[in-house]
Design an enzyme around this catalytic site. Structure first.
Site, PDB file in Angstrom:
ATOM      1  CG  HIS A   1      48.377  38.124  45.865  1.00 40.24           C
ATOM      2  ND1 HIS A   1      47.156  37.628  46.273  1.00 40.24           N
ATOM      3  CD2 HIS A   1      49.280  37.165  46.131  1.00 40.24           C
ATOM      4  CE1 HIS A   1      47.330  36.404  46.753  1.00 40.24           C
ATOM      5  NE2 HIS A   1      48.609  36.097  46.669  1.00 40.24           N
TER       6      HIS A   1
ATOM      7  N   PRO B   1      55.505  23.717  55.145  1.00 44.44           N
ATOM      8  CG  PRO B   1      54.054  23.064  53.446  1.00 44.44           C
ATOM      9  CD  PRO B   1      54.092  23.512  54.861  1.00 44.44           C
TER      10      PRO B   1
ATOM     11  CG  ASP C   1      53.117  34.293  47.692  1.00 42.41           C
ATOM     12  OD1 ASP C   1      52.949  34.302  48.922  1.00 42.41           O
ATOM     13  OD2 ASP C   1      52.196  34.467  46.870  1.00 42.41           O
TER      14      ASP C   1
ATOM     15  CG  ASP D   1      47.501  32.391  46.362  1.00 42.27           C
ATOM     16  OD1 ASP D   1      47.607  33.339  45.561  1.00 42.27           O
ATOM     17  OD2 ASP D   1      48.280  32.223  47.332  1.00 42.27           O
TER      18      ASP D   1
END
Lengths: 483, 282
Positions: free
Chosen positions: B62, B162, B155, B86
């Site tokens: 991240h 998907p 991200d 997330d």
């Protein structure tokens, strides 16, 4: 009432597989064991039901058991008096309709925007085509349906014609007034033969155009493998109450294989069951997909994804809203160019593109995320490639000048000349621009300068010219004029 | 009794983590979502059986997907994050005063809900009031936008799930369109090491390059991902990630990080020879 839950061919094959019958008959691969490479590729389950016609599995050419039963259930599902499983594609169904309805020297009334297989069938039968000018849309650049008045005039001028042929729908989803045509034709003692290659779903969905059998037509060829979900090359031939099915069977058997694939037969059986049991919800979903895609594509700008607003009560009597047909004039790109960009740049394969339209085939196998990719790619193509509204080549209907019946022309002495020097001659072979695969010239027709001009502009837009023996289509065979 | 989570990194290589306790499991409309507690990695989020993040090493991912572009763009105000249910990228973006608004587009609402409930270390990012969550398809969201964002962070999961649509040319082109004249797009760029990821990496590289004039690849070490060696793509309409990198400006903001620093920023674009060769072959 037949039980639509049944699928007799499929059930018999499952049963045969479970009994572990020892095969001392063809096919020689013996349930795949004799051809490991093919079995590895297709899978054991598939190979184990690739079997031959037997007393227990019935025979397509002379059905008395499970195939007969399967055909009867299918007939009821489609609202037909009789239905035949067909394994030679819808082309074989078309041949069955034409060869059993119009003989040598007899007339068939048909729109020009028929599939090539129809004119091919005329070469086989020796019948004479009487073309009805399909109406066309300048806005969309496509041929539409036949207007009822045009059909009436043609019938009046040709009272000796044996049958009227109708597309239900066209490739683009456009339907003629089928019920009106049936009433007209029947009142003049003519049969109505229907090409439902793109309409297998009409009998099962809700709010879709009328199917041939519902409209009272005599025969219909249904590509179950298109919207119906069966395997490629499988098809149904449907017959109404006034057709002698036993005679049609004899005609079909002239050209049909005696080793019909049980994979194809089972796929017809299972797909019919699926559509009979859940066709309504399936096609509701497909319509929803298409409707969503239309709204989003129209919101991009410059594209025109058309639907039932083009209905005009006559040449567009109805529209099949499961189809996703998109006009590209506003973008300044030919439909075939969009087709190629989607394939080459975005890894998306659509059904076809012509000079001003493309068609993306939408079915129950689709997923929303794939629709998003298609719509996203179209938005990108507009951003990156648009040329502004085209002064593009518009669709032209070139009325064919039939000089000789197709069969006679096809088998007459011929010689090859350069295409661009062929004006005025009589053509002895087919020529079409692909897409959309509608004949520009058929055997026995006069070649005109307008036709040559149209071929050149189609070729420049990226269409492929198919049909002539010369694969480059730089030369064409014409009649020598000698007997 | 011992439970072990196993993930195939290739057909012949398995990564396994001892499970302390299964926390959450759901088949959403889009994917299978599992969250479990482990001794070594803390909470682990797996999507369709593939580790998406672990509490122990998510900071690397991240920080690298966020601070590298944020240290290059002179004034990033409007940011879009695609994927990333997330919240980890939101947490990192939240450290910047300059950011006025963040759109998060995550197709799977069930994933967002599960992360908010069971992954507090990353989901804290959702508490930032500059964030708007859109549970929609990323491509659909972007399609009609033009000249809106300074930065887009892609991200995604890997292209098998998907996230597939987030690796397409039409998606990258739509990102380009949605960015302002000096906008930057950063994406999770897969890995060069095993053939499955390296094929995806090459595809992604090729497609982004067709849409953006500037594309540079950088790397980080993420222990829970296949091979541990992971790449990111820095694509932009104008800025070069090294020439336009303003170390002083970034340091002046006093942002706290555990992996990213300004020295690393320069080094992260230095790629191993075999990776360079792969990219040059495209």
């Amino acid at each position: 009432m037949k039980d639509q839950n049944r699928a007799p061919v499929y059930e018999a094959l499952e049963n045969m597989r479970n009994t572990k019958l020892v095969p001392f008959d063809v096919p020689g691969h013996k349930r795949g064991k004799g051809n490991p490479a093919l079995t590895q590729f297709l899978g054991e389950k598939c190979m184990s039901v690739d079997v031959n016609s037997t007393k227990y599995l019935d025979s397509l050419g002379h059905p008395t058991g499970i195939i007969k039963e399967g055909e009867e259930i299918a007939a009821e599902a489609f609202g037909a008096s009789h239905a035949f499983f067909m394994v030679g594609g819808t082309t074989s169904s078309i041949q069955g309709m034409i060869l059993s309805s119009v003989r040598k020297g007899e007339k068939l009334i048909l729109p020009r925007n028929v599939h090539q297989s129809i004119i091919n069938a005329l070469v086989l039968s020796g019948a004479i085509p009487v073309y009805v000018n399909p109406q066309s849309s300048q806005r969309l650049g496509i041929a539409l349906g036949m207007s009822l008045d045009d059909v009436r005039d043609t019938i009046k001028a040709n009272p000796d014609a044996k049958a009227v042929f109708v597309n239900n729908p066209t490739y683009y989803g456009i339907c003629s007034n089928l019920r009106g045509i049936v009433e007209l034709a029947h009142s003049h003692g003519m049969r109505v033969l229907v090409d439902e290659a793109h309409g297998a779903h009409f009998s099962f969905g809700k709010g879709l155009p009328l199917s041939a059998m519902q409209a009272g037509a005599d025969m219909s060829s249904v590509s179950m493998h298109k919207s119906g979900g069966s395997l490629t090359q499988s098809s149904f031939l449907l017959m109404g109450e006034h057709v002698n099915a036993d005679y049609v069977r004899q005609i079909v058997n002239l050209t049909q294989t005696t080793s019909a694939s049980y994979l194809l037969l089972a796929s017809l059986d299972i797909s019919r069951r699926t559509l009979a049991l859940s066709g309504q919800e399936i096609f509701e979903k497909v319509k929803g997909f298409s409707q969503y895609a239309r709204e989003e594509i129209n919101a991009i700008g410059d594209y025109y994804a058309y639907s039932d607003e083009i209905i005009n009560g006559d040449s567009v009597f109805d529209f099949d809203a499961t189809k996703l047909s998109v006009n590209t004039y506003g973008l300044g790109l030919a439909g075939i160019e969009v087709h190629d960009l989607l394939h080459d740049e975005y890894d998306i394969q659509i059904e076809f593109g012509d000079l001003g339209n493309f068609l993306a085939y939408i079915s129950i196998g689709d997923k929303t995320k794939n629709l998003e990719r298609l719509i996203g790619a179209l938005a990108e193509i507009r951003r990156l490639y648009r040329r502004g509204p085209s002064a593009a080549i518009r669709y032209e209907y070139l009325a064919p000048q039939v000089a000789l019946p197709p069969q006679e022309a096809f088998y007459s002495p011929r010689r090859s000349v350069p295409l661009d020097q062929s004006a005025g001659e009589i053509c002895s072979e087919f020529l079409m621009t692909y897409p959309p695969g509608i004949p520009i010239l058929a055997p026995g027709e006069r070649i005109t300068q307008d036709i040559l001009d149209y071929i050149r502009s189609s070729r420049e837009a990226g269409c492929v010219i198919t049909g002539p023996a010369d694969l480059e289509a730089d030369r064409i065979n014409i009649l020598t004029g000698e007997a | 009794m011992a439970f072990w989570f196993m993930e195939n990194h290739t057909d012949n290589v398995v990564m396994s983590i001892k499970v302390k306790e299964q926390v959450y499991s759901e088949q959403s409309e889009y994917q299978r979502i599992d969250i479990f507690e482990s001794e070594e990695f803390g909470r682990v989020l797996a999507l369709d059986g593939i580790i998406n993040l672990t509490e122990k090493d998510e900071f690397i991912y991240h920080e690298m997907i966020t601070h590298v572009p944020m240290a290059v763009h002179p004034n990033p105000e409007h940011v879009l994050v695609v994927g990333a249910g997330d919240g980890g990228a939101l947490r990192e973006l939240g450290k910047y005063q300059s950011v006025q608004h963040i759109d998060l587009v995550e197709i799977d609402a069930a994933l967002v809900a599960a992360c908010r409930k069971y992954l507090p270390t990353t989901a804290i990012g959702y508490q930032d009031e500059r964030v708007t969550v859109h549970n929609r398809d990323g491509l659909r969201f972007l399609r009609r936008l033009e000249d809106v964002y300074d930065l887009i962070i892609v991200d995604s999961t890997d292209p098998a799930g998907p996230g597939e649509i987030l690796f397409t040319k039409e998606f990258y082109g739509s990102c380009y369109k949605a960015l302002k004249q000096d906008g930057i797009m950063v994406n999770q760029h897969e890995s060069p090491f095993y053939s499955y990821e390296s094929a995806a990496m090459m595809r992604s590289y090729r497609r982004i390059r067709s849409a953006f004039p500037v594309l540079r690849v950088y790397q980080a070490h993420i222990p829970s991902y296949p091979s541990g060696h992971w790449l990111f793509g820095f694509a932009s309409k104008k800025y070069d990630p090294l020439k336009d990198f303003d170390e002083k400006r970034w340091l002046a903001q006093g942002i706290q990080t555990r992996y990213y620093n300004t020295d690393l920023h320069r080094g992260t674009f230095c790629l191993p020879t075999y990776v360079r060769a792969l990219l040059e072959s495209e």
